[in-house]
Design an enzyme around this catalytic site. Structure first.
Site, short mmCIF file in Angstrom:
data_model
loop_
_atom_site.label_atom_id
_atom_site.label_comp_id
_atom_site.label_asym_id
_atom_site.label_seq_id
_atom_site.Cartn_x
_atom_site.Cartn_y
_atom_site.Cartn_z
N ARG A 146 -7.02 1.22 -0.18
CA ARG A 146 -8.28 1.66 -0.07
C ARG A 146 -8.50 2.87 -1.13
NH1 ARG A 146 -9.61 -2.68 2.39
NH2 ARG A 146 -9.36 -2.71 4.77
N ASP A 163 -0.36 -7.62 4.41
CA ASP A 163 -1.88 -7.47 4.02
C ASP A 163 -2.29 -6.39 4.97
OD1 ASP A 163 -4.58 -8.01 3.50
OD2 ASP A 163 -4.95 -9.69 4.76
O1 DOR Z 1 -9.06 -9.31 6.56
C1 DOR Z 1 -8.96 -9.08 5.31
N1 DOR Z 1 -9.12 -7.46 5.09
N2 DOR Z 1 -8.49 -9.77 4.44
C2 DOR Z 1 -8.56 -9.63 3.14
O2 DOR Z 1 -8.53 -10.68 2.26
C3 DOR Z 1 -9.14 -8.35 2.71
C4 DOR Z 1 -8.81 -7.18 3.73
C5 DOR Z 1 -9.57 -5.97 3.45
O3 DOR Z 1 -9.35 -5.30 2.23
O4 DOR Z 1 -10.04 -5.65 4.22
#
Ligand code: DOR
Length: 438
Positions: A63, A302
């Site tokens: 982030r 992720d």
């Molecule tokens: O659920 C998700 N959140 N999938 C993504 O590809 C991006 C991620 C995010 O950056 O919040």
């Protein structure tokens, strides 16, 4: 002056076998493996513990810049260390998105100051930045959002995708969801406030169509392709049918074989909302089997934190994504405790394969001459995941309340202990991962 650490009596996870032995680290490098080694400046008795090559999470969203109220490179990397992860690859869907050399340099500068584990970064593709994605120095790959998700990165037209695949040699990592289908399905389910609609809007066909297109382009242009967070049985079947000489790899997130629809949405509401979505149990079973069969190569989290306040918004307004770096290894160790996989497989999926696929220099194995990134694990330790007791800034987990068996007890980055006794040690910094170009 030589800094040295000797780890004695651990069960060491070597590339093809376990061996109870000693490991000596000098100046951040593994210098010897075997019995009869001298003590280091520091010597640990690791009897009863498992020593993994430092685990690598090849997909996180820490982030920074732009959304540091959710996470930043410091807190995200501390959470990674607490999860036994010594290296991570971070995504470019920041604000502003990391799509050129200048923004990448700023992010690396910040990482050098803030990251307690090793770091590497993807550069983001847009329809316009072909020269930049191929020239920004030392990146793990090019990230392409084929369908929209968090942030404003999107390349969904086939002619733009084709230009990216046709030019350059770097690995292309795709978020494979069809933008056309997302838009059509969203229009059909307009106004639906029930999060259970999420896997219908981003359904199996939405994922498969994009994965098919990416696979076709990779085969046509002989281009290295990594399909991020695979979620469907249908995609695993497609990957099982690839020709022999393909250059395609893929990954799965633990949540996609641990949490299943519809109960995850009933229990967690929008906390369970992510892209691509959590799906029905048949997908989870197929993904696990594909992992076991080497069709899926590695585990990624992720890790995509959003605050509880943000997640509290009704479906349609709540953002997609969930944290994961602190729980991926314990989830896999729990599967090991249930007899579903071996420690060697965990090391392959969480260290060796990501290091190899992303061509990281000197990472992914416990071998003389390799970086001394190491994760010491108590495979018997049982602990319950608790919200409010995590290192991620958002301090919640979709696994809260779940007891997991097997936890990291010490995380070592370049020979220095960054996490031990449940605490992050002060003053340790990771290094930029070096990626070998063709
Ligand atoms: O659920 C998700 N959140 N999938 C993504 O590809 C991006 C991620 C995010 O950056 O919040």
């Amino acid at each position: 002056m030589t800094n040295s650490l000797c780890i004695r009596n651990a069960t060491v996870v070597l590339p093809d076998q376990l061996q109870e032995t000693d490991v000596l680290v000098e100046d951040g490098i593994i210098s010897a493996i075997g019995r009869g080694l001298p003590n280091g400046k520091e010597t640990l008795d690791a009897s009863g513990l498992i020593l993994f090559p430092g685990l690598i999470d090849p997909q996180v969203h820490f982030r920074e810049p732009g959304n540091t109220h959710k996470e930043d490179l410091h807190t995200g990397s501390k959470a990674a260390a607490a999860g036994g992860i010594t290296s991570f690859l971070d995504m470019p869907n920041n604000n502003p998105a990391v799509i050129n050399a200048e923004r990448m340099a700023a992010k690396k500068q910040r990482a050098a100051e803030q990251c307690v584990v090793n770091y590497g970064f993807f550069v983001g593709a847009t329809p316009e930045n072909l020269a930049e994605i191929n020239s920004v120095p030392n990146v793990c790959g090019i990230k392409v959002f084929m369908g929209s998700s968090t942030g404003d990165l999107l390349v969904h037209r086939e002619e733009d995708l084709e230009r990216i695949f046709a030019n350059g040699s770097r690995l292309i990592a795709v978020h494979a969801e069809s933008e056309r289908q997302i838009r059509d399905n969203t229009a059909l389910l307009q106004g639906c406030k029930d999060v259970k609609a999420h896997p219908k809007i981003r359904d199996e066909a939405t994922a498969l169509e994009a994965t098919e297109l990416a696979v076709r382009l990779s085969l046509q242009y002989k281009r290295r392709l990594h399909i991020l967070h695979l979620t469907t049985e249908e995609e695993t079947l497609l990957l099982r049918r690839l020709p022999r000489d393909h250059k395609i790899s893929t990954e799965v997130c633990p949540q996609h074989f641990t949490l299943t629809a519809p109960d995850c949405y009933e229990k967690l509401g929008t906390l369970a909302q992510m892209n691509p979505p959590l799906r029905s149990p048949r997908h989870g079973k197929a993904l696990w089997q594909a992992l076991k069969d080497d069709i899926i190569n590695c585990i990624a989290t992720d890790h995509a934190p959003h605050t509880l306040e943000e997640k509290d918004a009704p479906y349609g307004k709540a953002p997609s994504g969930m944290p994961g770096v602190e729980t991926s290894l314990p989830l896999l160790l729990t599967r090991h405790s249930q007899g579903d996989c071996s420690l060697v497989e965990i090391a392959k999926w969480m260290s060796e394969a990501p290091a190899r696929l992303y061509r990281m220099k000197n990472k992914g194995r416990i071998q003389v001459g390799y970086d001394a990134d190491l994760t010491l694990v108590d495979a018997q330790l049982k602990r319950t995941v608790e919200n409010g007791k995590l290192f991620t800034k958002v301090n919640w987990s979709p696994y809260a309340g779940m007891e997991l068996t097997g936890w990291p007890v010490r995380t070592i980055v370049h020979g220095q202990t960054v996490f031990v006794d449940g605490q992050i040690q002060h003053g340790i910094r990771g290094k930029e991962i070096q990626f070998m170009e063709e």
